[in-house]
Design a protein around this motif. Structure first.
Motif, PDB file in Angstrom:
ATOM      1  N   ALA A 122       0.847  -1.195   0.000  1.00 12.67           N
ATOM      2  CA  ALA A 122       0.000   0.000   0.000  1.00 12.67           C
ATOM      3  C   ALA A 122       0.882   1.245   0.000  1.00 12.67           C
ATOM      4  O   ALA A 122       1.843   1.339   0.764  1.00 12.67           O
ATOM      5  N   ALA A 123       0.542   2.203  -0.858  1.00 12.89           N
ATOM      6  CA  ALA A 123       1.413   3.367  -1.039  1.00 12.89           C
ATOM      7  C   ALA A 123       0.638   4.670  -0.925  1.00 12.89           C
ATOM      8  O   ALA A 123      -0.581   4.724  -1.119  1.00 12.89           O
ATOM      9  N   HIS A 124       1.388   5.716  -0.622  1.00 11.19           N
ATOM     10  CA  HIS A 124       0.876   7.086  -0.586  1.00 11.19           C
ATOM     11  C   HIS A 124       1.476   7.798  -1.794  1.00 11.19           C
ATOM     12  O   HIS A 124       2.695   7.907  -1.921  1.00 11.19           O
ATOM     13  N   GLY A 130       5.485   7.221  -8.138  1.00 10.91           N
ATOM     14  CA  GLY A 130       5.508   6.197  -9.167  1.00 10.91           C
ATOM     15  C   GLY A 130       4.629   4.997  -8.876  1.00 10.91           C
ATOM     16  O   GLY A 130       4.559   4.065  -9.693  1.00 10.91           O
ATOM     17  N   ALA A 131       3.940   5.003  -7.735  1.00 10.77           N
ATOM     18  CA  ALA A 131       3.089   3.863  -7.376  1.00 10.77           C
ATOM     19  C   ALA A 131       1.984   3.685  -8.409  1.00 10.77           C
ATOM     20  O   ALA A 131       1.316   4.648  -8.796  1.00 10.77           O
ATOM     21  N   GLU A 132       1.788   2.444  -8.854  1.00 14.32           N
ATOM     22  CA  GLU A 132       0.804   2.179  -9.907  1.00 14.32           C
ATOM     23  C   GLU A 132      -0.633   2.278  -9.405  1.00 14.32           C
ATOM     24  O   GLU A 132      -1.517   2.730 -10.132  1.00 14.32           O
ATOM     25  N   ASP A 133      -0.873   1.843  -8.178  1.00 16.29           N
ATOM     26  CA  ASP A 133      -2.241   1.816  -7.654  1.00 16.29           C
ATOM     27  C   ASP A 133      -2.220   2.231  -6.181  1.00 16.29           C
ATOM     28  O   ASP A 133      -2.435   1.411  -5.294  1.00 16.29           O
ATOM     29  N   PRO A 134      -1.952   3.507  -5.909  1.00 20.71           N
ATOM     30  CA  PRO A 134      -1.773   3.940  -4.517  1.00 20.71           C
ATOM     31  C   PRO A 134      -3.056   3.866  -3.698  1.00 20.71           C
ATOM     32  O   PRO A 134      -4.155   4.099  -4.211  1.00 20.71           O
ATOM     33  N   LEU A 135      -2.886   3.550  -2.430  1.00 25.09           N
ATOM     34  CA  LEU A 135      -4.011   3.572  -1.496  1.00 25.09           C
ATOM     35  C   LEU A 135      -4.444   5.011  -1.229  1.00 25.09           C
ATOM     36  O   LEU A 135      -5.636   5.325  -1.200  1.00 25.09           O
ATOM     37  N   ILE A 136      -3.463   5.882  -1.013  1.00 26.46           N
ATOM     38  CA  ILE A 136      -3.722   7.312  -0.822  1.00 26.46           C
ATOM     39  C   ILE A 136      -3.360   8.002  -2.127  1.00 26.46           C
ATOM     40  O   ILE A 136      -2.194   8.032  -2.526  1.00 26.46           O
ATOM     41  N   ALA A 137      -4.375   8.537  -2.788  1.00 27.29           N
ATOM     42  CA  ALA A 137      -4.207   9.044  -4.149  1.00 27.29           C
ATOM     43  C   ALA A 137      -4.618  10.520  -4.230  1.00 27.29           C
ATOM     44  O   ALA A 137      -5.295  11.038  -3.329  1.00 27.29           O
ATOM     45  N   PRO A 138      -4.216  11.204  -5.301  1.00 26.80           N
ATOM     46  CA  PRO A 138      -4.666  12.591  -5.474  1.00 26.80           C
ATOM     47  C   PRO A 138      -6.189  12.656  -5.530  1.00 26.80           C
ATOM     48  O   PRO A 138      -6.841  11.814  -6.152  1.00 26.80           O
ATOM     49  N   CYS A 173      -5.814  20.044   1.833  1.00 26.40           N
ATOM     50  CA  CYS A 173      -5.143  18.823   1.377  1.00 26.40           C
ATOM     51  C   CYS A 173      -5.482  18.509  -0.077  1.00 26.40           C
ATOM     52  O   CYS A 173      -6.463  19.004  -0.631  1.00 26.40           O
ATOM     53  N   ASP A 174      -4.635  17.658  -0.656  1.00 29.24           N
ATOM     54  CA  ASP A 174      -4.792  17.236  -2.045  1.00 29.24           C
ATOM     55  C   ASP A 174      -4.905  15.722  -2.192  1.00 29.24           C
ATOM     56  O   ASP A 174      -5.035  15.229  -3.311  1.00 29.24           O
ATOM     57  N   TYR A 175      -4.829  14.985  -1.074  1.00 28.66           N
ATOM     58  CA  TYR A 175      -4.799  13.520  -1.146  1.00 28.66           C
ATOM     59  C   TYR A 175      -5.832  12.908  -0.208  1.00 28.66           C
ATOM     60  O   TYR A 175      -6.159  13.468   0.841  1.00 28.66           O
ATOM     61  N   GLY A 176      -6.312  11.727  -0.598  1.00 29.12           N
ATOM     62  CA  GLY A 176      -7.261  10.998   0.226  1.00 29.12           C
ATOM     63  C   GLY A 176      -7.279   9.537  -0.187  1.00 29.12           C
ATOM     64  O   GLY A 176      -6.647   9.147  -1.181  1.00 29.12           O
ATOM     65  N   PRO A 177      -8.006   8.686   0.544  1.00 25.97           N
ATOM     66  CA  PRO A 177      -8.037   7.258   0.209  1.00 25.97           C
ATOM     67  C   PRO A 177      -8.782   6.999  -1.096  1.00 25.97           C
ATOM     68  O   PRO A 177      -9.847   7.568  -1.334  1.00 25.97           O
ATOM     69  N   ALA A 178      -8.207   6.142  -1.928  1.00 24.29           N
ATOM     70  CA  ALA A 178      -8.853   5.761  -3.187  1.00 24.29           C
ATOM     71  C   ALA A 178     -10.052   4.866  -2.870  1.00 24.29           C
ATOM     72  O   ALA A 178      -9.894   3.845  -2.189  1.00 24.29           O
TER      73      ALA A 178
END
Length: 265
Positions: A122-124, A130-138, A173-178
């Motif tokens: 899981a990535a932010h 470069g994360a392909e499928d981030p948990l925390i996304a724009p 903020c600019d990010y949140g959970p996908a």
């Protein structure tokens, strides 16, 4: 005979985890909020700032477990993602009252995904572009400078902390959970207890924990800092209650030791 300390007689130690900066408005609000909590509500917090770069070492040494609350503050990207996650893990595992706001919310969700759901990858996206499928996304729409309605689920800690089912809150903020990753979190017990008008997650909590709450909005920014936001007051109340339980436990052990000593004599 031992007596239980009253909440107003206890001083709670709180770890403020974040990379303190005079350019982050929520950070500059903290002294005002601490003063107001003491003066208005009799909730005295002894605050220690812990930079994220030092938090992993503090967690490993057991120092964080000695606090009565952990608050992971806004200001991401943090100098150390690992440090922020380590602080959150200690609070989650040790039953220490926890609040994560803005970046703290994002990292609380990330820590739960990795530490409880087993999603090691899981990535932010802010930390790992470069994360392909981030948990925390724009976010589809930036929330910097935005105010919006938050609806808390009835009977939730979120509702109790807010003191209402609905509240208008401020963001930066600019990010949140996908959304596509949320079922994996809720299946393992995380409660998504606050949403905006479009159903997007804005608050999360951990049932069974004494106090574990994360908000994408920044309660630090409410008003002018002289009247603490209800969520901040709720954390302070939980911290002081934790300190009172700790003090009562110490007093009980001392009384038991004294009694045993007298019996032996």
């Amino acid at each position: 005979m031992t007596t239980t300390p009253s909440l107003t007689s206890c001083i709670a130690r709180i770890a403020l985890v974040g990379d303190r900066s005079p350019h982050v408005k929520s950070h500059t609000r903290i002294p005002l909020l601490l003063d107001a909590l003491a003066a208005r509500d009799g909730l005295v917090l002894d605050a220690y700032w812990i930079p994220t770069a030092r938090a992993s070492a503090e967690a490993a040494a057991g120092a964080l477990a000695g606090f009565d609350a952990v608050w992971v503050l806004p200001g991401s990207p943090y100098a150390s993602e690992a440090g922020a996650l380590a602080a959150i893990r200690v609070a989650r595992e040790e039953g220490i009252p926890f609040l994560g706001t803005c970046g703290g919310f994002q990292h609380a969700v990330l820590e739960y995904a990795r530490g409880v759901c087993g999603l090691a990858g899981a990535a932010h996206a802010e930390n790992d572009p470069g994360a392909e499928d981030p948990l925390i996304a724009p976010l589809a729409c930036s929330l910097v400078g935005h105010e919006g309605l938050v609806r808390a689920e009835p009977g939730s800690l979120a509702e109790s902390a807010l003191g209402a089912e609905r509240s208008v809150e401020r963001y930066h903020c600019d990010y949140g959970p996908a959304p596509r990753h949320l079922p994996a979190l809720t299946e393992r017990g995380l409660r998504l207890s606050g949403h905006d008008e479009d159903g997007q997650v804005r608050m999360a909590e951990l049932p069974g924990h004494p106090f574990f709450l994360a908000t994408l909005f920044q309660p630090e920014l409410a008003g002018d800092g002289t009247r603490p936001h209800p969520v901040v007051k709720a954390l302070a109340t939980a911290a002081v209650a934790h300190a009172a339980r700790r003090a009562d436990g110490v007093a009980g052990r001392r009384a038991a030791t004294l009694s045993a000593s007298r019996s032996a004599g």
